[in-house]
Design a protein around this motif. Structure first.
Motif, PDB file in Angstrom:
ATOM      1  N   GLY A 190     -14.306   4.612  -8.760  1.00 23.80           N
ATOM      2  CA  GLY A 190     -13.551   5.796  -8.380  1.00 23.80           C
ATOM      3  C   GLY A 190     -12.127   5.468  -7.980  1.00 23.80           C
ATOM      4  N   ALA A 191     -11.848   5.550  -6.667  1.00 25.92           N
ATOM      5  CA  ALA A 191     -10.472   5.441  -6.183  1.00 25.92           C
ATOM      6  C   ALA A 191      -9.821   4.110  -6.534  1.00 25.92           C
ATOM      7  N   TRP A 192     -10.566   3.000  -6.381  1.00 22.91           N
ATOM      8  CA  TRP A 192      -9.982   1.688  -6.654  1.00 22.91           C
ATOM      9  C   TRP A 192      -9.498   1.608  -8.100  1.00 22.91           C
ATOM     10  N   LEU A 193     -10.285   2.122  -9.020  1.00 27.90           N
ATOM     11  CA  LEU A 193      -9.915   2.092 -10.431  1.00 27.90           C
ATOM     12  C   LEU A 193      -8.847   3.139 -10.736  1.00 27.90           C
ATOM     13  N   HIS A 194      -9.010   4.339 -10.168  1.00 25.17           N
ATOM     14  CA  HIS A 194      -8.114   5.448 -10.470  1.00 25.17           C
ATOM     15  C   HIS A 194      -6.683   5.147 -10.044  1.00 25.17           C
ATOM     16  N   TRP A 195      -6.544   4.552  -8.859  1.00 25.24           N
ATOM     17  CA  TRP A 195      -5.210   4.267  -8.319  1.00 25.24           C
ATOM     18  C   TRP A 195      -4.699   2.889  -8.718  1.00 25.24           C
ATOM     19  N   LEU A 196      -5.371   2.247  -9.664  1.00 24.37           N
ATOM     20  CA  LEU A 196      -4.952   0.940 -10.179  1.00 24.37           C
ATOM     21  C   LEU A 196      -4.772  -0.066  -9.055  1.00 24.37           C
ATOM     22  N   TYR A 197      -5.737  -0.069  -8.135  1.00 26.24           N
ATOM     23  CA  TYR A 197      -5.655  -1.000  -7.012  1.00 26.24           C
ATOM     24  C   TYR A 197      -5.921  -2.441  -7.421  1.00 26.24           C
ATOM     25  N   ILE A 198      -6.207  -2.662  -8.691  1.00 30.43           N
ATOM     26  CA  ILE A 198      -6.290  -4.030  -9.194  1.00 30.43           C
ATOM     27  C   ILE A 198      -4.955  -4.740  -9.007  1.00 30.43           C
ATOM     28  N   PHE A 199      -3.861  -3.953  -8.930  1.00 33.21           N
ATOM     29  CA  PHE A 199      -2.522  -4.525  -8.767  1.00 33.21           C
ATOM     30  C   PHE A 199      -2.069  -4.575  -7.311  1.00 33.21           C
ATOM     31  N   ARG A 200      -2.934  -4.142  -6.371  1.00 35.16           N
ATOM     32  CA  ARG A 200      -2.567  -4.146  -4.959  1.00 35.16           C
ATOM     33  C   ARG A 200      -3.053  -5.412  -4.274  1.00 35.16           C
ATOM     34  N   GLY A 201      -2.286  -5.843  -3.277  1.00 33.18           N
ATOM     35  CA  GLY A 201      -2.696  -6.953  -2.434  1.00 33.18           C
ATOM     36  C   GLY A 201      -2.529  -8.322  -3.040  1.00 33.18           C
ATOM     37  N   ALA A 203      -0.119 -10.738  -6.307  1.00 37.55           N
ATOM     38  CA  ALA A 203       1.238 -11.082  -6.734  1.00 37.55           C
ATOM     39  C   ALA A 203       2.018  -9.868  -7.225  1.00 37.55           C
ATOM     40  N   LEU A 204       1.298  -8.844  -7.714  1.00 38.15           N
ATOM     41  CA  LEU A 204       1.969  -7.658  -8.251  1.00 38.15           C
ATOM     42  C   LEU A 204       2.044  -6.510  -7.250  1.00 38.15           C
ATOM     43  N   ASP A 205       1.730  -6.787  -6.001  1.00 37.31           N
ATOM     44  CA  ASP A 205       1.687  -5.712  -5.001  1.00 37.31           C
ATOM     45  C   ASP A 205       3.014  -4.959  -4.918  1.00 37.31           C
ATOM     46  N   ALA A 206       4.119  -5.684  -4.926  1.00 38.50           N
ATOM     47  CA  ALA A 206       5.432  -5.037  -4.795  1.00 38.50           C
ATOM     48  C   ALA A 206       5.756  -4.161  -5.998  1.00 38.50           C
ATOM     49  N   ALA A 207       5.147  -4.458  -7.136  1.00 37.68           N
ATOM     50  CA  ALA A 207       5.424  -3.698  -8.357  1.00 37.68           C
ATOM     51  C   ALA A 207       4.417  -2.590  -8.606  1.00 37.68           C
ATOM     52  N   TRP A 208       3.437  -2.417  -7.700  1.00 36.97           N
ATOM     53  CA  TRP A 208       2.353  -1.467  -7.945  1.00 36.97           C
ATOM     54  C   TRP A 208       2.868  -0.059  -8.213  1.00 36.97           C
ATOM     55  N   THR A 209       3.791   0.418  -7.410  1.00 38.81           N
ATOM     56  CA  THR A 209       4.297   1.783  -7.587  1.00 38.81           C
ATOM     57  C   THR A 209       4.901   1.963  -8.972  1.00 38.81           C
ATOM     58  N   ILE A 211       4.355   0.189 -11.649  1.00 35.95           N
ATOM     59  CA  ILE A 211       3.314   0.068 -12.681  1.00 35.95           C
ATOM     60  C   ILE A 211       2.623   1.415 -12.880  1.00 35.95           C
ATOM     61  N   VAL A 212       2.235   2.072 -11.780  1.00 31.76           N
ATOM     62  CA  VAL A 212       1.564   3.364 -11.884  1.00 31.76           C
ATOM     63  C   VAL A 212       2.493   4.404 -12.510  1.00 31.76           C
ATOM     64  N   ILE A 213       3.746   4.420 -12.078  1.00 29.18           N
ATOM     65  CA  ILE A 213       4.701   5.404 -12.604  1.00 29.18           C
ATOM     66  C   ILE A 213       4.878   5.235 -14.110  1.00 29.18           C
ATOM     67  N   TRP A 214       5.127   4.010 -14.558  1.00 34.70           N
ATOM     68  CA  TRP A 214       5.440   3.835 -15.983  1.00 34.70           C
ATOM     69  C   TRP A 214       4.210   3.936 -16.870  1.00 34.70           C
ATOM     70  N   LEU A 215       3.046   3.573 -16.354  1.00 32.44           N
ATOM     71  CA  LEU A 215       1.833   3.836 -17.129  1.00 32.44           C
ATOM     72  C   LEU A 215       1.586   5.333 -17.255  1.00 32.44           C
ATOM     73  N   SER A 216       1.900   6.094 -16.210  1.00 37.77           N
ATOM     74  CA  SER A 216       1.750   7.543 -16.276  1.00 37.77           C
ATOM     75  C   SER A 216       2.747   8.150 -17.254  1.00 37.77           C
ATOM     76  N   PHE A 276       3.424  12.818 -10.877  1.00 34.65           N
ATOM     77  CA  PHE A 276       4.157  13.488  -9.801  1.00 34.65           C
ATOM     78  C   PHE A 276       3.601  13.134  -8.425  1.00 34.65           C
ATOM     79  N   SER A 277       2.338  12.697  -8.355  1.00 31.98           N
ATOM     80  CA  SER A 277       1.777  12.302  -7.065  1.00 31.98           C
ATOM     81  C   SER A 277       2.502  11.096  -6.494  1.00 31.98           C
ATOM     82  N   MET A 278       3.173  10.336  -7.330  1.00 32.08           N
ATOM     83  CA  MET A 278       3.892   9.138  -6.889  1.00 32.08           C
ATOM     84  C   MET A 278       5.330   9.447  -6.481  1.00 32.08           C
TER      85      MET A 278
END
Length: 505
Positions: A190-201, A203-209, A211-216, A276-278
């Protein structure tokens, strides 16, 4: 090469790259309709805390604030709660700062050991057995920035019915998050997959936002190009030689075309609303001055202004009233008071422990005009039921932890950003502040993503059927794209006669 051909190629290769991501977004969104990301709601917190004990409680508020380093070092809110049954002053919101002072000794809590965290967690869970799972800086269920000041966190497994993991602050010793077995199991899908939390916490944590924006954005391009191509290939007048209005006779291509025509616009709005949620590129941030919450309060909290906790608890006990789970110092229009939180909600208390009378409309208006002193008040209205801007959601949803009592007073200001303030007469709290940018976001994100008008939310299970059906159609569309993409990449290309099937995407 023609524009149409370019668009066909764009959709084909964007689909190969993104259809699996889009399918997982739809699947995880279906899970999130019923199981959300772990959070500790006020009700859950109140259920885990005992009534505040009067015995040897408490050192004066001013002494506790001084032990914490003074008013500047002890940011609001100020609370009196308990850890493992022992009263404790807690300062800060957890995001910027968190401090704790023993309410009996007046000594600041400098560190919390694993043994103390284990005791606090077991007590919070009703005395059941507890097992330490180590100390974590951040894990899959604690990505919230609201926990930053409490890190690192002690993770403790408790043997209660929900098989929860409790996360205990290493700074204050309080339980700050719980994650049930159901939330942890379904959360991966659910949430972990939906919010792409694979990229959180990591090396890519700083780029997470980003990543989500450009994939969207890429997902929006995929959905829009597919919708245009699908309409181009559909024969609205006349038919192909096969007798069909679609040029595709092969099963997967035909289903992809038909599903795209039926659900393509919904897929487009859904992925864009997720974008837009981001708040991409800060498009929903309004220029100009923000409302001044401190002015509404009439200044910062004052330790000498009270009320003191001990006399209030004594007064409640003398009248035979149940002690609250915690007390919080609040200030509205220069008047300081206590908010007492019980198992079923909070109430404002005066210094003698009696329930404070509700704020009048005139008093709320007087305080609210300090939010935007240069803006005249344009309109006021009392809300006795939810409307399309002020409404409650279930606890597991993203906004489910927000207080949404009724009735409330809504004030509309005549300033360049058209601010609205929604106020609770029972506690004087500002429940909602919004400007026109945020109200546009309400439609572009919240409505298009979850169709959350109160009239629709109340029409269950029809709302569930709509959300699940729409999500299933989007999932089927994306999975058919996954199959077609896999065939394109792995299988030999076979020429298809245009007379039979048209040009392949």
């Amino acid at each position: 090469m023609s524009l149409k051909r370019w668009l066909y190629l764009l959709h084909r290769w964007a689909g190969i790259a993104l259809c699996l991501v889009m399918a997982l977004w739809f699947l995880s969104g279906m899970v999130m309709l019923y199981v959300g990301y772990p959070k500790l709601t006020a009700e859950e917190q109140a259920a885990g805390l005992p009534p505040l004990a009067l015995e040897q409680c408490c050192v004066p508020l001013a002494e506790a604030v001084a032990a914490a380093g003074g008013p500047q070092a002890a940011p609001a809110p100020w609370r009196l709660s308990s850890v493992a049954g022992e009263p404790r002053y807690l300062f800060g919101d957890g995001r910027r700062a968190a401090l704790a002072v023993d309410a009996r000794s007046g000594q600041r809590i400098r560190a919390v050991s694993e043994a103390q965290a284990l005791t606090a967690a077991s007590h919070f869970a009703g005395g059941v057995a507890a097992e330490p799972l180590g100390r974590v800086q951040e894990d899959a269920w604690t990505h919230s920035r609201a926990l930053d000041a409490h890190r690192p966190l002690y993770r403790v497994a408790v043997a209660d019915e929900a098989q929860r993991w409790l996360y205990v602050s290493s700074v204050t010793g309080e339980v700050v998050r719980d994650a049930t077995l159901t939330e942890r199991r379904w959360g991966w899908l659910g949430a972990w997959l939906h919010w792409l939390y694979i990229f959180r916490g990591g090396a890519l944590d700083a780029a997470w936002t980003q990543i989500v924006i450009w994939l969207s954005v890429a997902g929006g391009v995929l959905a829009l190009s597919g919708l245009v191509v699908g309409i181009w290939r559909w024969r609205f007048s006349g038919r192909y030689k096969s007798g069909s209005r679609s040029p595709y006779r092969e099963g997967w291509m035909r289903w992809h075309h038909l599903l795209g025509l039926v659900g393509g616009s919904l897929a487009l709005t859904w992925v864009l609303s997720g974008l837009f949620s981001m708040n991409p590129w800060k498009v929903f941030e309004a220029p100009g001055p923000a409302p001044d919450r401190r002015a509404y309060a009439g200044g910062t909290l004052q330790a000498q202004a009270g009320p003191e906790a001990a006399p209030v608890l004594a007064a409640l006990a003398a009248r035979g009233e149940a002690a609250p789970r915690w007390l919080e110092w609040r200030r509205v229009d220069g008047q300081q008071f206590l908010l007492a939180q019980g198992p079923t909600g909070g109430r404002a208390l005066a210094g003698d422990g009696t329930t404070r009378p509700p704020w009048s409309e005139a008093a709320l208006v007087q305080a609210a005009q300090r939010l935007l002193p240069e803006a005249p008040l344009e309109a006021r209205e009392w809300l006795h039921e939810y409307d399309r801007y002020y409404y409650g959601r279930e606890h597991h949803t993203m906004t489910g932890q927000r207080e949404r009592p009724l009735p409330v007073l809504r004030l509309r200001f005549d300033d360049p950003q058209a601010h609205w303030a929604t106020l609770d007469p029972a506690t004087g709290a500002i429940l909602q502040l919004s400007n026109r940018h945020q109200r546009v976001e309400r439609w572009l994100f919240a409505f298009l993503h979850s169709f959350d008008l109160p009239i629709l939310l109340a029409a269950r299970p029809a709302w569930d059927a709509w959300m699940l059906g729409f999500s299933a159609a989007g999932l089927a569309l994306c999975l058919s794209g996954v199959v077609l993409g896999w065939r394109r990449l792995s299988g030999p290309r076979r020429p298809v006669a245009r007379a039979q099937s048209g040009r392949r995407l």
